[in-house]
Design an enzyme around this catalytic site. Structure first.
Site, PDB file in Angstrom:
ATOM      1  N   ASP A 176       6.903  -1.459  -4.789  1.00  0.00           N
ATOM      2  CA  ASP A 176       5.513  -1.137  -5.148  1.00  0.00           C
ATOM      3  C   ASP A 176       5.355   0.265  -5.744  1.00  0.00           C
ATOM      4  O   ASP A 176       6.346   0.953  -6.015  1.00  0.00           O
ATOM      5  CB  ASP A 176       4.611  -1.291  -3.921  1.00  0.00           C
ATOM      6  CG  ASP A 176       4.798  -0.166  -2.927  1.00  0.00           C
ATOM      7  OD1 ASP A 176       5.928   0.350  -2.822  1.00  0.00           O
ATOM      8  OD2 ASP A 176       3.815   0.218  -2.257  1.00  0.00           O
TER       9      ASP A 176
ATOM     10  N   ASP B  10       7.746   1.992  -1.178  1.00  0.00           N
ATOM     11  CA  ASP B  10       8.028   1.686   0.228  1.00  0.00           C
ATOM     12  C   ASP B  10       7.979   0.187   0.528  1.00  0.00           C
ATOM     13  O   ASP B  10       8.457  -0.246   1.564  1.00  0.00           O
ATOM     14  CB  ASP B  10       7.131   2.490   1.190  1.00  0.00           C
ATOM     15  CG  ASP B  10       5.654   2.329   0.909  1.00  0.00           C
ATOM     16  OD1 ASP B  10       5.297   1.554  -0.005  1.00  0.00           O
ATOM     17  OD2 ASP B  10       4.852   2.991   1.597  1.00  0.00           O
ATOM     18  N   ARG B  11       7.403  -0.608  -0.381  1.00  0.00           N
ATOM     19  CA  ARG B  11       7.365  -2.065  -0.133  1.00  0.00           C
ATOM     20  C   ARG B  11       8.479  -2.777  -0.885  1.00  0.00           C
ATOM     21  O   ARG B  11       9.008  -2.238  -1.862  1.00  0.00           O
ATOM     22  CB  ARG B  11       6.031  -2.643  -0.614  1.00  0.00           C
ATOM     23  CG  ARG B  11       4.858  -2.115   0.138  1.00  0.00           C
ATOM     24  CD  ARG B  11       3.580  -2.812  -0.296  1.00  0.00           C
ATOM     25  NE  ARG B  11       2.484  -2.333   0.530  1.00  0.00           N
ATOM     26  CZ  ARG B  11       1.365  -2.999   0.760  1.00  0.00           C
ATOM     27  NH1 ARG B  11       1.174  -4.170   0.199  1.00  0.00           N
ATOM     28  NH2 ARG B  11       0.428  -2.501   1.533  1.00  0.00           N
TER      29      ARG B  11
ATOM     30  N   ASP C 251       4.662   3.319  -4.737  1.00  0.00           N
ATOM     31  CA  ASP C 251       5.370   4.481  -4.180  1.00  0.00           C
ATOM     32  C   ASP C 251       6.716   4.113  -3.563  1.00  0.00           C
ATOM     33  O   ASP C 251       7.329   4.938  -2.880  1.00  0.00           O
ATOM     34  CB  ASP C 251       4.485   5.194  -3.147  1.00  0.00           C
ATOM     35  CG  ASP C 251       4.129   4.293  -1.970  1.00  0.00           C
ATOM     36  OD1 ASP C 251       4.054   3.065  -2.168  1.00  0.00           O
ATOM     37  OD2 ASP C 251       3.937   4.812  -0.864  1.00  0.00           O
TER      38      ASP C 251
ATOM     39  N   SER D 138      -0.224   3.959  -3.185  1.00  0.00           N
ATOM     40  CA  SER D 138       0.718   2.869  -2.922  1.00  0.00           C
ATOM     41  C   SER D 138       0.625   1.751  -3.958  1.00  0.00           C
ATOM     42  O   SER D 138       0.795   1.983  -5.149  1.00  0.00           O
ATOM     43  CB  SER D 138       0.484   2.355  -1.506  1.00  0.00           C
ATOM     44  OG  SER D 138       1.429   1.391  -1.167  1.00  0.00           O
ATOM     45  N   HIS D 139       0.272   0.564  -3.494  1.00  0.00           N
ATOM     46  CA  HIS D 139       0.255  -0.625  -4.356  1.00  0.00           C
ATOM     47  C   HIS D 139      -1.064  -0.773  -5.104  1.00  0.00           C
ATOM     48  O   HIS D 139      -1.224  -1.723  -5.866  1.00  0.00           O
ATOM     49  CB  HIS D 139       0.486  -1.842  -3.471  1.00  0.00           C
ATOM     50  CG  HIS D 139      -0.442  -1.841  -2.286  1.00  0.00           C
ATOM     51  ND1 HIS D 139      -0.269  -0.965  -1.246  1.00  0.00           N
ATOM     52  CD2 HIS D 139      -1.556  -2.542  -2.022  1.00  0.00           C
ATOM     53  CE1 HIS D 139      -1.250  -1.144  -0.367  1.00  0.00           C
ATOM     54  NE2 HIS D 139      -2.044  -2.093  -0.814  1.00  0.00           N
TER      55      HIS D 139
ATOM     56  N   LYS E 200       8.492   3.202   5.478  1.00  0.00           N
ATOM     57  CA  LYS E 200       9.159   1.960   5.103  1.00  0.00           C
ATOM     58  C   LYS E 200       9.892   2.203   3.797  1.00  0.00           C
ATOM     59  O   LYS E 200       9.604   3.166   3.094  1.00  0.00           O
ATOM     60  CB  LYS E 200       8.180   0.798   5.019  1.00  0.00           C
ATOM     61  CG  LYS E 200       6.990   1.028   4.125  1.00  0.00           C
ATOM     62  CD  LYS E 200       5.947  -0.068   4.356  1.00  0.00           C
ATOM     63  CE  LYS E 200       4.713   0.173   3.519  1.00  0.00           C
ATOM     64  NZ  LYS E 200       3.503   0.270   4.301  1.00  0.00           N
TER      65      LYS E 200
HETATM   66  C1  G1P Z   1      -2.162  -2.344   4.164  1.00  0.00           C
HETATM   67  C2  G1P Z   1      -1.202  -3.255   4.876  1.00  0.00           C
HETATM   68  C3  G1P Z   1      -0.429  -2.477   5.936  1.00  0.00           C
HETATM   69  C4  G1P Z   1       0.247  -1.271   5.295  1.00  0.00           C
HETATM   70  C5  G1P Z   1      -0.756  -0.448   4.514  1.00  0.00           C
HETATM   71  C6  G1P Z   1      -0.086   0.686   3.745  1.00  0.00           C
HETATM   72  O1  G1P Z   1      -3.105  -1.830   5.086  1.00  0.00           O
HETATM   73  O2  G1P Z   1      -1.857  -4.346   5.456  1.00  0.00           O
HETATM   74  O3  G1P Z   1       0.510  -3.327   6.525  1.00  0.00           O
HETATM   75  O4  G1P Z   1       0.843  -0.455   6.264  1.00  0.00           O
HETATM   76  O5  G1P Z   1      -1.449  -1.280   3.583  1.00  0.00           O
HETATM   77  O6  G1P Z   1       0.885   0.228   2.858  1.00  0.00           O
HETATM   78  P1  G1P Z   1      -4.579  -2.434   5.267  1.00  0.00           P
HETATM   79  O7  G1P Z   1      -5.215  -2.404   3.901  1.00  0.00           O
HETATM   80  O8  G1P Z   1      -4.395  -3.837   5.738  1.00  0.00           O
HETATM   81  O9  G1P Z   1      -5.247  -1.552   6.274  1.00  0.00           O
HETATM   82 ZN    ZN Z   2       3.441   1.635  -0.781  1.00  0.00          ZN
END
Ligand code: G1P
Ligand code: ZN
Length: 557
Positions: free
Chosen positions: A288, A292-293, A290, A123-124, A388
């Site tokens: 981000d 989804d954000r 992938d 992801s991010h 998302k």
């Molecule tokens: C974090 C974000 C959460 C999101 C997840 C995946 O998780 O807080 O909202 O769904 O990344 O993108 P966390 O690291 O807080 O468990």
């Molecule tokens: Zn992501």
């Protein structure tokens, strides 16, 4: 095709977190690590399918594979294809060049009635040989695997002794093609954009959006060198007619150009500065690693994710054709600002509060209980898929702007006047000694009842608990999801402090503290001004400096 049975030794650290398994890339690259995890997923999925139906069609249904393009993406895809072939999958569909955003993967799984899919992404989190890698398995509804399945994957991984892999050379994933093997299995390399772009065209009024750009509306979308670049270029510039150059950093790079593909005030600072300059476009947005954000920013107006969710929910019925019959309900993760609850109350629809992580929304959407959901971590989406969806959120904002014919700032201000304002901030303390972070939370849990009445930032704690979620659809209970301190002034409850540990980090522990204060009168302050005292007192109360040596959070969003 020769199938090899490889003897292996189990790893004990393959428990998926908030969104799949995430580790340092090199950790994933060690011998057998990826193979073991993939085999554990395949075994768990097979077991689940057989429990429902002995003659399940699992292996005849498509299996979708793609990723966000980060370092190790293609190599990992090749390994997964070979394991899937060896395990009996007959239709393996891989996105061209291995590029498939999470929302697009969800779309493809649903459109092709696939058995599920592997999404390779952290992801991010940053990418590269010395950064992060991840794997997520999405099930047949196109949503992340539920905890029951991920826990089973973990159990299997701890006792795994062998995996099956096809002994064949790597595949060429650069051109759309179909290859058939001697056993009848097929490998299809498909265009990763098509299904997703088609779906967006069905949901939104593209003619209205074309007219918006035609009238001179300007956009800057920062793809952060991540997966949405090709999607955004196609949708915004090629189809909707945004000026060429509106989409920046659109070529997915293995290391995201050395950046951190997390669209927030810290990592998308340049975009935000641009939107606060004389050069600002009408709308600024980013997404981000992938895809989804999303981040939404207007001229001189950063839109907090909680407000963005609430504002979309407020306007979507009127502005977006597919939602014209109204919303079934809304859902947000527990730490997310409660602004969207106010919208639900006004619309007379249900609102749900779930633990952090998108997987909890899927059951609600499958049971037709909610249309839109979101998280404070810049995630918004609807029941069009089960992930998302960053670009969907941007298209929602474009639709609202086209319909309302107002600036982002005016839309946000109107919202506050109508509903009041939820001032909000998340403070992340990163790379903490995990045992100490766990201890901090454990201590707080035992103290909960004695906290009632304690003062923080001039407010008193009215109620204190550890969030537990009772899934209204499947009846499961998920506990220890975050400590909540509800705050009241002299008359009513007006805010919350929430804290929990992250489930997506790859090193040490990350403590997230979420601050929220509701105000009906002061609408034009900054979150800093309103939350300052609360933040200072909470730091002292949790003894963050003594415990971790940190004066303040590493990241504030
Ligand atoms: C974090 C974000 C959460 C999101 C997840 C995946 O998780 O807080 O909202 O769904 O990344 O993108 P966390 O690291 O807080 O468990
Ligand atoms: Zn992501």
């Amino acid at each position: 095709m020769q199938i090899k049975n490889i003897q292996t030794t189990a790893f004990n650290d393959q428990r998926p977190g908030t969104a799949g398994l995430r580790k340092k890339t090199k950790h994933f690259m060690q011998a057998h690590y990826l193979e073991n995890f993939t085999q554990s997923v395949l075994n768990a999925v097979q077991e689940k399918a057989a429990a429902v139906d002995q003659n399940s069609e699992l292996y005849n249904k498509p299996l979708i594979i793609g990723g966000d393009g980060r370092f190790f993406n293609r190599q990992a895809i090749n390994t997964i294809i070979k394991l899937a072939l060896a395990n009996g999958y007959k239709q393996i569909c891989v996105a061209q060049n291995g590029i498939l955003s999470s929302p697009a993967a969800s779309t493809v799984i649903r459109a092709r009635q696939a058995s599920g899919g592997f999404i390779l992404s952290a992801s991010h989190n940053p990418g590269g040989e010395n950064e992060d890698f991840g794997i997520k398995y999405d099930v047949e509804n196109g949503g992340p695997a539920q905890e029951k399945l991920t826990e089973r994957i973990f159990e299997i991984s701890k006792n795994l002794t062998q995996y099956q892999i096809a002994d064949i050379p790597d595949f060429n994933l650069t051109t759309v093609s179909t290859q058939t093997f001697a056993n009848g299995a097929k490998l299809e390399v498909f265009d990763g954009l098509n299904d997703y772009v088609n779906l967006m065209q069905k949901l939104f009024d593209f003619d209205q959006l074309k007219a918006l750009f035609n009238s001179g509306f300007t956009l800057r979308f920062d793809a952060m060198h991540a997966v949405t670049g090709p999607y955004a270029k196609k949708i915004f510039e090629e189809i909707l007619g945004a000026k060429s150059g509106s989409v920046i950093n659109y070529i997915p790079l293995e290391d995201f150009g050395g950046g951190h593909p997390d669209p927030n005030q810290v990592h998308a600072r340049k975009l935000i500065e641009f939107m606060y300059s004389d050069l600002a476009t009408d709308l600024g947005a980013a997404s981000d690693g992938d895809g989804d954000r999303n981040l939404i920013v207007g001229q001189n107006c950063f839109v907090s994710p909680g407000d963005s969710l609430a504002i979309i929910a407020r306007h979507m019925q009127a502005c977006i054709p597919v939602y014209k019959n109204g919303l079934l309900g809304v859902a947000r993760s527990m730490p997310t600002s409660q602004a969207v609850d106010l919208v639900a109350q006004k619309l007379g629809i249900a609102h749900y509060e779930t633990p952090t992580g998108w997987k909890f929304f899927s059951n609600l959407m499958d049971a037709n209980k909610c249309t839109i959901c979101g998280e404070e971590s810049f995630g918004t989406g609807s029941n069009h898929i089960r992930e998302k969806d960053g670009l969907w959120a941007v298209l929602c904002w474009l639709s609202i702007l086209a319909y309302q014919k107002k600036s982002v700032q005016n839309i946000v201000q109107d919202f506050w006047v109508e509903f009041g304002r939820n001032y909000y901030q998340r403070h992340d303390y990163e790379d903490l000694e995990l045992s100490k972070a766990n201890e901090l939370l454990a201590n707080c849990r035992t103290q909960l009842p004695s906290l009632i009445g304690k003062e923080l930032g001039g407010l008193s704690i009215a109620q204190a608990d550890d969030f537990s979620y009772h899934d209204p659809v499947e009846g499961s209970i998920t506990s220890k999801q975050g400590i909540r301190l509800f705050l009241k002034n002299t008359t009513s409850t007006i805010g919350r402090i929430v804290f929990r540990l992250s489930g997506t980090g790859t090193t040490g522990g990350t403590l997230r503290i979420y601050y929220e204060l509701y105000d009906r009168e002061h609408l034009d302050c900054t979150a800093d001004e309103i939350l300052q005292n609360l933040v200072l007192d909470t730091r002292k109360f949790l003894k963050l400096k003594e415990l971790f040596g940190k004066e303040k959070a590493d990241i504030i969003t």
